[in-house]
Design a protein around this motif. Structure first.
Motif, PDB file in Angstrom:
ATOM      1  N   UNK A 158      25.547   7.191  29.670  1.00  0.00           N
ATOM      2  CA  UNK A 158      26.577   6.823  30.633  1.00  0.00           C
ATOM      3  C   UNK A 158      27.964   7.209  30.142  1.00  0.00           C
ATOM      4  N   UNK A 159      28.204   7.022  28.850  1.00  0.00           N
ATOM      5  CA  UNK A 159      29.511   7.377  28.291  1.00  0.00           C
ATOM      6  C   UNK A 159      29.739   8.883  28.377  1.00  0.00           C
ATOM      7  N   UNK A 160      28.729   9.666  28.024  1.00  0.00           N
ATOM      8  CA  UNK A 160      28.854  11.122  28.071  1.00  0.00           C
ATOM      9  C   UNK A 160      29.075  11.596  29.507  1.00  0.00           C
ATOM     10  N   UNK A 161      28.390  10.982  30.456  1.00  0.00           N
ATOM     11  CA  UNK A 161      28.558  11.345  31.864  1.00  0.00           C
ATOM     12  C   UNK A 161      29.986  11.073  32.324  1.00  0.00           C
ATOM     13  N   UNK A 162      30.535   9.930  31.962  1.00  0.00           N
ATOM     14  CA  UNK A 162      31.908   9.592  32.355  1.00  0.00           C
ATOM     15  C   UNK A 162      32.916  10.553  31.736  1.00  0.00           C
ATOM     16  N   UNK A 163      32.728  10.878  30.457  1.00  0.00           N
ATOM     17  CA  UNK A 163      33.631  11.809  29.786  1.00  0.00           C
ATOM     18  C   UNK A 163      33.546  13.189  30.441  1.00  0.00           C
ATOM     19  N   UNK A 164      32.323  13.622  30.758  1.00  0.00           N
ATOM     20  CA  UNK A 164      32.141  14.929  31.395  1.00  0.00           C
ATOM     21  C   UNK A 164      32.772  14.951  32.780  1.00  0.00           C
ATOM     22  N   UNK A 218      27.853  14.489  21.685  1.00  0.00           N
ATOM     23  CA  UNK A 218      27.373  14.016  22.986  1.00  0.00           C
ATOM     24  C   UNK A 218      25.890  13.658  22.938  1.00  0.00           C
ATOM     25  N   UNK A 219      25.112  14.429  22.190  1.00  0.00           N
ATOM     26  CA  UNK A 219      23.688  14.136  22.083  1.00  0.00           C
ATOM     27  C   UNK A 219      23.424  12.820  21.364  1.00  0.00           C
ATOM     28  N   UNK A 220      24.360  12.368  20.554  1.00  0.00           N
ATOM     29  CA  UNK A 220      24.194  11.143  19.773  1.00  0.00           C
ATOM     30  C   UNK A 220      24.803   9.917  20.457  1.00  0.00           C
ATOM     31  N   UNK A 221      25.493  10.132  21.587  1.00  0.00           N
ATOM     32  CA  UNK A 221      26.155   9.011  22.261  1.00  0.00           C
ATOM     33  C   UNK A 221      25.383   8.598  23.514  1.00  0.00           C
ATOM     34  N   UNK A 222      25.733   7.438  24.043  1.00  0.00           N
ATOM     35  CA  UNK A 222      25.047   6.885  25.214  1.00  0.00           C
ATOM     36  C   UNK A 222      25.228   7.793  26.429  1.00  0.00           C
ATOM     37  N   UNK A 261      25.343  19.384  27.003  1.00  0.00           N
ATOM     38  CA  UNK A 261      24.792  18.118  26.509  1.00  0.00           C
ATOM     39  C   UNK A 261      24.227  17.278  27.656  1.00  0.00           C
ATOM     40  N   UNK A 262      24.950  17.227  28.771  1.00  0.00           N
ATOM     41  CA  UNK A 262      24.457  16.478  29.931  1.00  0.00           C
ATOM     42  C   UNK A 262      23.134  17.050  30.417  1.00  0.00           C
ATOM     43  N   UNK A 263      23.024  18.378  30.452  1.00  0.00           N
ATOM     44  CA  UNK A 263      21.787  19.014  30.907  1.00  0.00           C
ATOM     45  C   UNK A 263      20.624  18.693  29.969  1.00  0.00           C
ATOM     46  N   UNK A 317      26.670  14.541  41.572  1.00  0.00           N
ATOM     47  CA  UNK A 317      25.387  14.551  40.852  1.00  0.00           C
ATOM     48  C   UNK A 317      25.477  13.812  39.525  1.00  0.00           C
ATOM     49  N   UNK A 318      26.621  13.909  38.894  1.00  0.00           N
ATOM     50  CA  UNK A 318      26.804  13.236  37.601  1.00  0.00           C
ATOM     51  C   UNK A 318      26.885  11.723  37.760  1.00  0.00           C
ATOM     52  N   UNK A 319      27.581  11.285  38.790  1.00  0.00           N
ATOM     53  CA  UNK A 319      27.961   9.876  38.857  1.00  0.00           C
ATOM     54  C   UNK A 319      27.021   8.985  39.666  1.00  0.00           C
ATOM     55  N   UNK A 320      26.358   9.531  40.685  1.00  0.00           N
ATOM     56  CA  UNK A 320      25.536   8.644  41.511  1.00  0.00           C
ATOM     57  C   UNK A 320      24.236   8.292  40.803  1.00  0.00           C
ATOM     58  N   UNK A 321      23.750   7.139  41.093  1.00  0.00           N
ATOM     59  CA  UNK A 321      22.527   6.673  40.431  1.00  0.00           C
ATOM     60  C   UNK A 321      21.306   7.489  40.827  1.00  0.00           C
ATOM     61  N   UNK A 322      21.352   8.130  42.018  1.00  0.00           N
ATOM     62  CA  UNK A 322      20.194   8.894  42.465  1.00  0.00           C
ATOM     63  C   UNK A 322      19.948  10.131  41.633  1.00  0.00           C
TER      64      UNK A 322
END
Length: 415
Positions: free
Chosen positions: A169-175, A163-167, A24-26, A85-90
């Motif tokens: 940032x939330x999905x990134x934090x959960x992952x 995950x595709x239906x959620x925000x 989902x993140x990808x 890679x998931x968490x940094x803004x870059x």
């Protein structure tokens, strides 16, 4: 049926959730060809698992601990870069996106390589001997295997859809949380393998940590259940609080249909997680209840100071448990089972990891009562894995002869 319902659930639930989150993140990154990386990663892991399963089934060169190290070590290496890679803004620049996609694809490959081998090998354990494949026991094993596989695949599908239906940032934090938990689990497994294979000298804290995890087999499954239910709760709340606003009636109807589908997905996820929870708790209890160690048959040294067991008493192919009372009063247990025409598996009723929890016989299998690992009977008498600690013996004049000194040397395991 319950045996493989439990085994498949234990084996697939955590990696399937993890694969769904990473996929989902990808996809949400909008990086071109991301789905191709998902497919390639999974297929590479599947091929590695298939090769291992074939070698395991047809040769004696495939050792699970070494294979697991080949999966766990790369995971531990990529876990931190993947989290960064998931968490940094870059991550929004092109290079970071590409690094995220590649590392996620590799992670998916490692996950599939980790859980697929058992799925390929389980059906070969559905032993029916010379009976028809349509007997009740054989069919019930397939039912348990197939049902649990369908449930876990549905869980992965529902997690991916949510995950595709959620925000983002939330999905990134959960992952990121899921990666952290799984990395902890792999780290503990890594320590366990190093101890079992005697690559490191076990420290007290290591043994306490490994034994704690073995005694709480559902710990990481429950953690991933909590993650799945968190996704469910957020999506269901969103579906019930989103305003039905659109520029025309068609858009409103479309939004309404999506929210209805979100609620249904949430309810289905709750149902499948409930099935999983039942499987790893109540079903496991039903399957394992009544499993107790048979009393150890007492043995004492003869006039020559040797413990002598007539081979005719252990030639039936069943597991035999014996108990020797050491000089300090400790009951030292050991097991004997005939492996082949001229070979016997002899070992202490204890292993380096699970301690003196003991082994029992389930059908034609020898199983550790604590961690439910099935022993390869041919390897009993050899060190490694969850095998019984080897015990030296001799065959003299149709008798198995064991020296009390060898039993005294390991009495501390049974205190």
């Amino acid at each position: 049926m319950l045996q493989y319902l439990i085994n498949v659930t234990d084996n697939t639930f955590v990696p399937v959730i993890m694969i769904a989150l990473l996929s989902a993140v990808m996809v949400k990154s909008n990086y071109s060809h991301c789905k191709r990386y998902i497919t390639v990663g999974f297929l590479l892991g599947f091929v590695a698992a298939l090769i291992y399963a074939i070698l395991k089934r047809t040769t004696g060169i495939a050792i699970r601990e070494f294979y697991d190290l080949g999966v766990i070590i790369p995971w531990l290496v990529i876990a931190l870069p993947l989290l960064i890679c998931l968490l940094v803004k870059s991550c929004h620049n092109r290079f970071s996106q590409a690094l995220l996609i590649v590392s996620s694809g590799l992670a998916i490959g490692l996950l599939s390589a980790q859980f697929v081998p058992n799925l390929l090998l389980y059906p070969f354990e559905f032993d029916v001997g010379m009976e028809s494949i349509f007997n009740h026991d054989y069919l019930s094993k397939w039912v348990g295997y197939g049902f649990s596989l369908v449930v876990t695949l549905l869980i992965g599908l529902f997690a991916y859809r949510m995950c595709l239906r959620l925000a983002d940032k939330f999905v990134v934090l959960i992952t990121a949380l899921a990666i952290t938990i799984l990395t902890l689990a792999n780290g503990i497994n890594f320590i366990q393998i190093l101890i079992v294979r005697r690559f490191i000298a076990p420290q007290k804290w290591m043994m306490e940590l490994v034994i704690f995890v073995l005694a709480h087999v559902n710990l990481f499954i429950f953690a991933f259940m909590a993650i799945a239910l968190c996704l469910t709760a957020v999506l269901y709340f969103k579906a019930n609080t989103t305003s039905l606003v659109g520029s025309n009636p068609a858009q409103v109807r479309k939004l309404k249909a999506k929210l209805r589908q979100d609620r249904r997905t949430s309810l289905w996820m709750i149902a499948t997680v409930a099935i999983t929870a039942y499987t790893v708790t109540r079903a496991r209890y039903i399957f394992e209840k009544g499993v107790e160690l048979t009393p150890a048959e007492p043995v004492t040294p003869d006039a020559n100071g040797l413990i002598v067991i007539p081979l005719e008493k252990v030639n039936d192919g069943n597991l035999h448990r014996y108990g020797y009372k050491a000089t300090d009063g400790t009951l030292v247990r050991f097991i004997v089972i005939k492996k082949s025409e001229n070979a016997y598996g002899v070992g202490f009723d204890a292993c380096d990891i699970c301690g003196a929890s003991g082994y029992y016989q389930r059908g034609n299998q020898v199983v550790c009562i604590l961690c439910d690992v099935v022993m390869n009977i041919a390897t009993i008498g050899f060190s490694g894995g969850c095998n019984p600690v080897p015990l030296k013996y001799e065959i003299i004049d149709g008798n198995m002869v064991i020296r009390p000194a060898n039993l005294e040397a390991e009495k501390s395991r049974f205190k």
